[in-house]
Motif scaffolding. Structure first.
Motif, PDB file in Angstrom:
ATOM      1  N   GLY A  61       0.799  -1.221   0.000  1.00 34.49           N
ATOM      2  CA  GLY A  61       0.000   0.000   0.000  1.00 34.49           C
ATOM      3  C   GLY A  61       0.826   1.261   0.000  1.00 34.49           C
ATOM      4  O   GLY A  61       0.358   2.306   0.440  1.00 34.49           O
ATOM      5  N   GLY A  62       2.053   1.195  -0.468  1.00 34.47           N
ATOM      6  CA  GLY A  62       2.870   2.401  -0.557  1.00 34.47           C
ATOM      7  C   GLY A  62       4.350   2.106  -0.615  1.00 34.47           C
ATOM      8  O   GLY A  62       4.797   0.996  -0.301  1.00 34.47           O
ATOM      9  N   HIS A 109      -7.193  11.846  -5.687  1.00 32.96           N
ATOM     10  CA  HIS A 109      -7.179  11.635  -4.246  1.00 32.96           C
ATOM     11  C   HIS A 109      -7.534  10.175  -3.962  1.00 32.96           C
ATOM     12  O   HIS A 109      -8.513   9.652  -4.490  1.00 32.96           O
ATOM     13  CB  HIS A 109      -8.180  12.576  -3.569  1.00 32.96           C
ATOM     14  CG  HIS A 109      -8.170  12.469  -2.083  1.00 32.96           C
ATOM     15  ND1 HIS A 109      -7.096  12.859  -1.325  1.00 32.96           N
ATOM     16  CD2 HIS A 109      -9.104  12.011  -1.220  1.00 32.96           C
ATOM     17  CE1 HIS A 109      -7.357  12.645  -0.055  1.00 32.96           C
ATOM     18  NE2 HIS A 109      -8.577  12.130   0.032  1.00 32.96           N
ATOM     19  N   GLY A 110      -6.743   9.535  -3.142  1.00 33.63           N
ATOM     20  CA  GLY A 110      -7.005   8.147  -2.784  1.00 33.63           C
ATOM     21  C   GLY A 110      -6.311   7.140  -3.675  1.00 33.63           C
ATOM     22  O   GLY A 110      -6.464   5.936  -3.491  1.00 33.63           O
ATOM     23  N   LEU A 111      -5.555   7.615  -4.661  1.00 35.57           N
ATOM     24  CA  LEU A 111      -4.841   6.702  -5.565  1.00 35.57           C
ATOM     25  C   LEU A 111      -3.342   6.969  -5.443  1.00 35.57           C
ATOM     26  O   LEU A 111      -2.861   8.046  -5.780  1.00 35.57           O
ATOM     27  CB  LEU A 111      -5.291   6.913  -7.009  1.00 35.57           C
ATOM     28  CG  LEU A 111      -4.672   5.983  -8.044  1.00 35.57           C
ATOM     29  CD1 LEU A 111      -5.123   4.544  -7.785  1.00 35.57           C
ATOM     30  CD2 LEU A 111      -5.054   6.395  -9.445  1.00 35.57           C
ATOM     31  N   GLY A 112      -2.614   5.996  -4.917  1.00 34.17           N
ATOM     32  CA  GLY A 112      -1.162   6.117  -4.817  1.00 34.17           C
ATOM     33  C   GLY A 112      -0.498   5.554  -6.058  1.00 34.17           C
ATOM     34  O   GLY A 112      -0.976   4.575  -6.643  1.00 34.17           O
ATOM     35  N   MET A 113       0.585   6.168  -6.466  1.00 32.33           N
ATOM     36  CA  MET A 113       1.289   5.718  -7.677  1.00 32.33           C
ATOM     37  C   MET A 113       2.792   5.736  -7.443  1.00 32.33           C
ATOM     38  O   MET A 113       3.305   6.552  -6.681  1.00 32.33           O
ATOM     39  CB  MET A 113       0.940   6.616  -8.868  1.00 32.33           C
ATOM     40  CG  MET A 113      -0.515   6.582  -9.249  1.00 32.33           C
ATOM     41  SD  MET A 113      -0.891   7.691 -10.611  1.00 32.33           S
ATOM     42  CE  MET A 113      -0.040   6.889 -11.931  1.00 32.33           C
ATOM     43  N   GLN A 136      -4.887   1.591  -4.336  1.00 35.42           N
ATOM     44  CA  GLN A 136      -5.898   2.406  -3.681  1.00 35.42           C
ATOM     45  C   GLN A 136      -5.492   2.617  -2.237  1.00 35.42           C
ATOM     46  O   GLN A 136      -5.232   1.661  -1.510  1.00 35.42           O
ATOM     47  CB  GLN A 136      -7.258   1.726  -3.754  1.00 35.42           C
ATOM     48  CG  GLN A 136      -8.380   2.574  -3.244  1.00 35.42           C
ATOM     49  CD  GLN A 136      -9.731   1.925  -3.488  1.00 35.42           C
ATOM     50  OE1 GLN A 136      -9.816   0.869  -4.081  1.00 35.42           O
ATOM     51  NE2 GLN A 136     -10.776   2.579  -3.011  1.00 35.42           N
ATOM     52  N   GLU A 137      -5.426   3.878  -1.844  1.00 35.94           N
ATOM     53  CA  GLU A 137      -5.042   4.200  -0.477  1.00 35.94           C
ATOM     54  C   GLU A 137      -6.249   4.072   0.440  1.00 35.94           C
ATOM     55  O   GLU A 137      -7.393   4.239   0.017  1.00 35.94           O
ATOM     56  CB  GLU A 137      -4.468   5.619  -0.415  1.00 35.94           C
ATOM     57  CG  GLU A 137      -3.177   5.739  -1.199  1.00 35.94           C
ATOM     58  CD  GLU A 137      -2.648   7.157  -1.238  1.00 35.94           C
ATOM     59  OE1 GLU A 137      -3.451   8.115  -1.105  1.00 35.94           O
ATOM     60  OE2 GLU A 137      -1.435   7.318  -1.431  1.00 35.94           O
ATOM     61  N   ASP A 138      -5.984   3.765   1.690  1.00 35.19           N
ATOM     62  CA  ASP A 138      -7.044   3.602   2.682  1.00 35.19           C
ATOM     63  C   ASP A 138      -7.496   4.969   3.172  1.00 35.19           C
ATOM     64  O   ASP A 138      -6.846   5.584   4.014  1.00 35.19           O
ATOM     65  CB  ASP A 138      -6.518   2.740   3.838  1.00 35.19           C
ATOM     66  CG  ASP A 138      -7.618   2.359   4.803  1.00 35.19           C
ATOM     67  OD1 ASP A 138      -8.816   2.529   4.457  1.00 35.19           O
ATOM     68  OD2 ASP A 138      -7.290   1.872   5.896  1.00 35.19           O
ATOM     69  N   LEU A 139      -8.583   5.453   2.629  1.00 35.63           N
ATOM     70  CA  LEU A 139      -9.077   6.795   2.978  1.00 35.63           C
ATOM     71  C   LEU A 139      -9.773   6.787   4.344  1.00 35.63           C
ATOM     72  O   LEU A 139      -9.820   7.803   5.025  1.00 35.63           O
ATOM     73  CB  LEU A 139     -10.038   7.310   1.907  1.00 35.63           C
ATOM     74  CG  LEU A 139      -9.391   7.526   0.533  1.00 35.63           C
ATOM     75  CD1 LEU A 139     -10.447   7.986  -0.460  1.00 35.63           C
ATOM     76  CD2 LEU A 139      -8.265   8.538   0.626  1.00 35.63           C
ATOM     77  N   ALA A 140     -10.328   5.658   4.749  1.00 32.82           N
ATOM     78  CA  ALA A 140     -11.004   5.586   6.039  1.00 32.82           C
ATOM     79  C   ALA A 140     -10.027   5.824   7.185  1.00 32.82           C
ATOM     80  O   ALA A 140     -10.364   6.491   8.162  1.00 32.82           O
ATOM     81  CB  ALA A 140     -11.697   4.232   6.206  1.00 32.82           C
ATOM     82  N   ALA A 141      -8.815   5.325   7.066  1.00 31.68           N
ATOM     83  CA  ALA A 141      -7.805   5.524   8.109  1.00 31.68           C
ATOM     84  C   ALA A 141      -7.384   6.989   8.172  1.00 31.68           C
ATOM     85  O   ALA A 141      -7.120   7.528   9.238  1.00 31.68           O
ATOM     86  CB  ALA A 141      -6.596   4.626   7.845  1.00 31.68           C
TER      87      ALA A 141
END
Length: 145
Positions: A61-62, A109-113, A136-141
């Motif tokens: 995730g990153g 927003h919410g998409l890491g590349m 896809q980044e975890d926007l809830a966190a």
């Protein structure tokens, strides 16, 4: 009657010259094919390593999380891994290949590349293979903080 020995010797020398030229061309073809084989092997290995790293970054995730998993030094959203001529990773004396992972700041927003690139250290440093990866980044966190 004249002797035919000079004519036979001349014919033998011409045949020897023809065979020498043919051998030189064959040797050149073998050297060229060996170089092409080496480049193909390097590119195949580069594709495998870049794809593995892209999947690692996506799974973690990153870029920073992948660097932590691989125990690599990450700074400003990028890290580098070194490989020797036998494709062994780690801190080696002679680095032949470099795998770079760089985070790309996109507009969504919410998409890491990130961009994963493997290139040789020798000049010219044209990449053997590179691929862009997105997750896809975890926007809830982020919203919970």
């Amino acid at each position: 009657m004249k002797s035919k020995i000079p004519l036979i010797l001349m014919e033998q020398m011409v045949m020897l010259l023809v065979f020498a030229l043919a051998a030189a061309l064959c040797l050149q073809a073998f050297v060229k094919s060996d170089q092409m084989s080496g480049r193909s092997h390097d590119r195949d290995r580069a594709v495998t390593l870049v794809q593995e790293m892209a999947e690692t970054v996506r799974h973690c995730g990153g870029v920073e999380e992948a660097a932590k998993l691989l125990e690599a030094n990450c700074s400003d959203g990028h890290f580098i891994l070194a490989y020797d001529e036998n494709w062994n990773p780690g801190e080696t004396e002679e680095v032949h290949y470099v795998l770079k992972v760089e985070e790309i700041h996109g507009e969504q927003h919410g998409l890491g590349m990130a961009l994963v690139t493997l290139e040789p250290c020798a000049a010219p440093a044209e990449p053997l293979f590179q691929v862009a990866v997105a997750w896809q980044e975890d926007l809830a966190a982020e919203e919970a903080v």
